[in-house]
Scaffold this active site. Structure first.
Site, PDB file in Angstrom:
ATOM      1  N   HIS A 155       0.823  -1.226   0.000  1.00 57.74           N
ATOM      2  CA  HIS A 155       0.000   0.000   0.000  1.00 57.74           C
ATOM      3  C   HIS A 155       0.850   1.267   0.000  1.00 57.74           C
ATOM      4  O   HIS A 155       0.349   2.341  -0.293  1.00 57.74           O
ATOM      5  CB  HIS A 155      -0.930   0.004   1.221  1.00 57.74           C
ATOM      6  CG  HIS A 155      -2.047  -0.992   1.113  1.00 57.74           C
ATOM      7  ND1 HIS A 155      -3.330  -0.646   0.798  1.00 57.74           N
ATOM      8  CD2 HIS A 155      -2.054  -2.340   1.245  1.00 57.74           C
ATOM      9  CE1 HIS A 155      -4.102  -1.723   0.757  1.00 57.74           C
ATOM     10  NE2 HIS A 155      -3.350  -2.771   1.032  1.00 57.74           N
ATOM     11  N   ASP A 362       3.467   9.448  -0.664  1.00 58.79           N
ATOM     12  CA  ASP A 362       2.272   8.662  -0.321  1.00 58.79           C
ATOM     13  C   ASP A 362       2.090   7.574  -1.358  1.00 58.79           C
ATOM     14  O   ASP A 362       2.267   7.828  -2.550  1.00 58.79           O
ATOM     15  CB  ASP A 362       1.040   9.587  -0.342  1.00 58.79           C
ATOM     16  CG  ASP A 362       0.059   9.278   0.783  1.00 58.79           C
ATOM     17  OD1 ASP A 362      -0.033   8.097   1.159  1.00 58.79           O
ATOM     18  OD2 ASP A 362      -0.598  10.207   1.270  1.00 58.79           O
TER      19      ASP A 362
HETATM   20  P1  ADQ Z   1      -3.176   6.179   4.733  1.00 54.21           P
HETATM   21  O1  ADQ Z   1      -1.771   6.623   4.938  1.00 54.21           O
HETATM   22  O2  ADQ Z   1      -3.968   5.986   5.958  1.00 54.21           O
HETATM   23  O3  ADQ Z   1      -3.237   4.852   3.846  1.00 54.21           O
HETATM   24  P2  ADQ Z   1      -5.035   7.551   2.771  1.00 54.21           P
HETATM   25  O4  ADQ Z   1      -4.886   6.824   1.501  1.00 54.21           O
HETATM   26  O5  ADQ Z   1      -5.221   9.016   2.587  1.00 54.21           O
HETATM   27  O6  ADQ Z   1      -3.822   7.354   3.786  1.00 54.21           O
HETATM   28  O7  ADQ Z   1      -6.312   7.003   3.520  1.00 54.21           O
HETATM   29  C1  ADQ Z   1      -6.788   7.572   4.689  1.00 54.21           C
HETATM   30  C2  ADQ Z   1      -8.250   7.194   4.876  1.00 54.21           C
HETATM   31  O8  ADQ Z   1      -8.612   7.568   6.203  1.00 54.21           O
HETATM   32  C3  ADQ Z   1      -9.164   7.954   3.924  1.00 54.21           C
HETATM   33  O9  ADQ Z   1     -10.180   7.096   3.474  1.00 54.21           O
HETATM   34  C4  ADQ Z   1      -9.729   9.077   4.802  1.00 54.21           C
HETATM   35  O10 ADQ Z   1     -11.035   9.470   4.482  1.00 54.21           O
HETATM   36  C5  ADQ Z   1      -9.707   8.440   6.168  1.00 54.21           C
HETATM   37  N1  ADQ Z   1      -9.541   9.521   7.171  1.00 54.21           N
HETATM   38  C6  ADQ Z   1      -8.473  10.309   7.363  1.00 54.21           C
HETATM   39  N2  ADQ Z   1      -8.721  11.210   8.338  1.00 54.21           N
HETATM   40  C7  ADQ Z   1      -9.981  10.985   8.766  1.00 54.21           C
HETATM   41  C8  ADQ Z   1     -10.833  11.586   9.737  1.00 54.21           C
HETATM   42  N3  ADQ Z   1     -10.453  12.612  10.473  1.00 54.21           N
HETATM   43  N4  ADQ Z   1     -12.075  11.082   9.918  1.00 54.21           N
HETATM   44  C9  ADQ Z   1     -12.474  10.036   9.182  1.00 54.21           C
HETATM   45  N5  ADQ Z   1     -11.733   9.435   8.228  1.00 54.21           N
HETATM   46  C10 ADQ Z   1     -10.500   9.899   8.026  1.00 54.21           C
HETATM   47  C11 ADQ Z   1      -2.286   3.918   3.306  1.00 54.21           C
HETATM   48  C12 ADQ Z   1      -1.202   4.524   2.416  1.00 54.21           C
HETATM   49  C13 ADQ Z   1      -1.843   5.345   1.306  1.00 54.21           C
HETATM   50  C14 ADQ Z   1      -2.824   4.471   0.510  1.00 54.21           C
HETATM   51  C15 ADQ Z   1      -3.773   3.734   1.439  1.00 54.21           C
HETATM   52  C16 ADQ Z   1      -4.602   2.706   0.690  1.00 54.21           C
HETATM   53  O11 ADQ Z   1      -0.316   5.342   3.191  1.00 54.21           O
HETATM   54  O12 ADQ Z   1      -0.856   5.869   0.430  1.00 54.21           O
HETATM   55  O13 ADQ Z   1      -3.580   5.303  -0.359  1.00 54.21           O
HETATM   56  O14 ADQ Z   1      -3.065   3.054   2.465  1.00 54.21           O
HETATM   57  O15 ADQ Z   1      -3.813   1.822  -0.042  1.00 54.21           O
END
Ligand code: ADQ
Length: 460
Positions: A155, A362
């Protein structure tokens, strides 16, 4: 149809999948369709070596979890996973711990987890292992004579060779990856970084979607993860989202809102983002009182020191920015360490003229995709996106920025604030088809198909 077995750091719960979002829902759907098994860490720590495996049935899905020992939690989870691999794979050599004990425990924990899974496996299972916690899991399964088709999806980014080779025994980790049949990366760039390592460091062979080393040839493919786009579009029109949207707009009193939503993590570029906002206010006094920035960042990994540091840094910066620029009736920056439901988030995104997504690195970044999907197609906001997020390779109509260039980000935000409705619509319209065509369900199906085709080839 073969049964699907998903292995990931955290498991379920199935009923809460909708709250957890697209990825969990997509996995649960696939597991439900074939009566599958989801296996991983329970989230508990115990030093009791008996009965650590817990099995529960949730509808058609079996959940199997294992506790971590205290040493496993410290040296495998907080240690090698979150203090070594996470910073290293995100190019943060300055934050990477090279403690050898972490690596030993990582290997042991991967072996213990594999040992726990083997008795639960059936001969035709498709085993899909997720993320950097389990790089060595497949190799351990092979050691225990598992010959099922095993896939692995990373990921997070795969780093450039010069960064990766700073890790002692980097070759051992890559050798472990060659135990899988299919290796999946978020972007072509990550896949090429891996292939570059294989050819230049190991002297292996790479061609198209293949890599050969250690006597094995494996599939090496790009599977950009998506969101559940249709569902998210629907969520942005739900009563809960509309409520959130309406109260936000009332509070804004005609001001434009910039929104950032991230786990509080040093990879997300938050201090630089705050600095860019400060620079925006310094350089463009005409927008004072007309714009406000809301950063939502729930805390994570609180036991890792670097996460405490960044929290303090951000609290300092938000106090300083508001101290410098706030008026009695205008708070420029609101910084919230809390979570919102998916529907509330959709409403917040829709109420915001700019989605500011500027990670330093990311794997993909799902927030960028959620922000676009939640917009009103008639009057959409503008996504300002880091070139170092995997999502930038797909969302090319965003305003792409270099998150290290504070002035460049400030200028892009200023341009976004002044973009015409027609241009905002055009940009939104070019991004939506891609988000619909590459959603999380397609991602999942493509990965499972890749594992199945290996299975078919081997049976032929
Ligand atoms: P993350 O580093 O966690 O994921 P991201 O892909 O942005 O990063 O996903 C975060 C998720 O958490 C999003 O669905 C977002 O809506 C949710 N989220 C964040 N803050 C929130 C809040 N305050 N309240 C509710 N929901 C919240 C890891 C990798 C990424 C990759 C994903 C999936 O680091 O690069 O995209 O896995 O593979």
């Amino acid at each position: 149809m073969s049964r699907l077995v998903v292995v990931s750091n955290r498991v379920g719960p199935v009923k809460d999948a909708a709250r957890a979002g697209g990825l969990a829902v997509a996995l649960v759907e696939a597991l439900t369709a074939c009566g599958g098994l989801w296996y991983g860490w329970s989230g508990e720590i115990s030093n009791d070596s008996d009965g650590r495996l817990r099995m529960t049935q949730d509808g058609d899905v079996t959940l199997a979890t294992v506790d971590l020992s205290e040493q496993g939690y410290d040296q495998y989870y907080n240690g090698f996973a979150n203090r070594t691999l996470w910073p290293l794979f995100h190019y943060r050599l300055d934050l990477t711990s090279y403690d050898r004990r972490y690596y030993e425990t990582y290997q042991q924990v991967n072996a213990q987890f594999a040992e726990g899974l083997v008795p639960l496996l059936q001969p035709n299972d498709l085993i899909w292992v997720h993320d950097y916690h389990f790089l060595a899991f497949g190799e351990e399964l092979r050691r225990m004579k598992c010959d099922q088709s095993i896939g692995f999806f990373l990921h997070i980014p795969f780093p450039a060779r010069e960064v990766f080779i700073t890790l002692p025994r980097h070759d051992k980790l890559v050798e472990a990856l060659f135990a899988y049949d299919v290796l999946g990366f978020q972007t072509d760039r990550d896949r090429r970084m891996f292939q570059d390592y294989v050819s230049r460091e190991l002297g292996g062979e790479v061609w198209e979607n293949k890599a050969r080393a250690f006597g094995r040839t494996i599939e090496v493919r790009t599977f950009p993860i998506g969101i559940d786009t249709r569902h998210f579009v629907g969520a942005s029109e739900s009563p809960e989202a509309v409520n959130q949207y309406t109260s936000m707009r009332e509070m804004l009193k005609g001001r434009h809102q910039i929104i950032g939503v991230d786990r509080l993590d040093y990879t997300k570029g938050l201090p630089e983002r705050f600095e860019a906002f400060e620079r925006l206010l310094e350089d463009y006094t005409d927008i004072h009182r007309k714009v406000s920035f809301m950063q939502v960042a729930p805390v994570s990994r609180t036991e890792v020191e670097e996460y405490v540091d960044i929290r303090q840094k951000l609290e300092g910066a938000s106090g300083r920015i508001n101290g410098r620029f706030a008026e009695f009736d205008w708070t420029p920056l609101r910084y919230l360490n809390r979570s919102f439901s998916r529907h509330q988030l959709a409403g917040l995104y829709r109420a915001s003229r700019i989605g500011l997504v500027t990670p330093l690195r990311d794997g993909m970044n799902l927030v960028a995709k959620e922000y676009v999907a939640a917009q009103d197609p008639e009057d959409p906001g503008v996504l300002v996106l880091s070139r170092f997020a995997g999502a930038a390779s797909q969302l090319r109509s965003a305003l792409i920025v270099n998150p290290y260039d504070v002035k460049g980000v400030a200028d892009a935000v200023y341009d976004a604030l002044h973009m015409t409705q027609q241009e905002r619509r055009d940009r939104h319209q070019t991004m939506m088809p891609d988000l619909l065509a590459h959603d999380v369900n397609i991602w999942r199906d493509n990965f499972i198909d890749a594992m199945r085709s290996i299975e078919r080839r081997e049976a032929a």
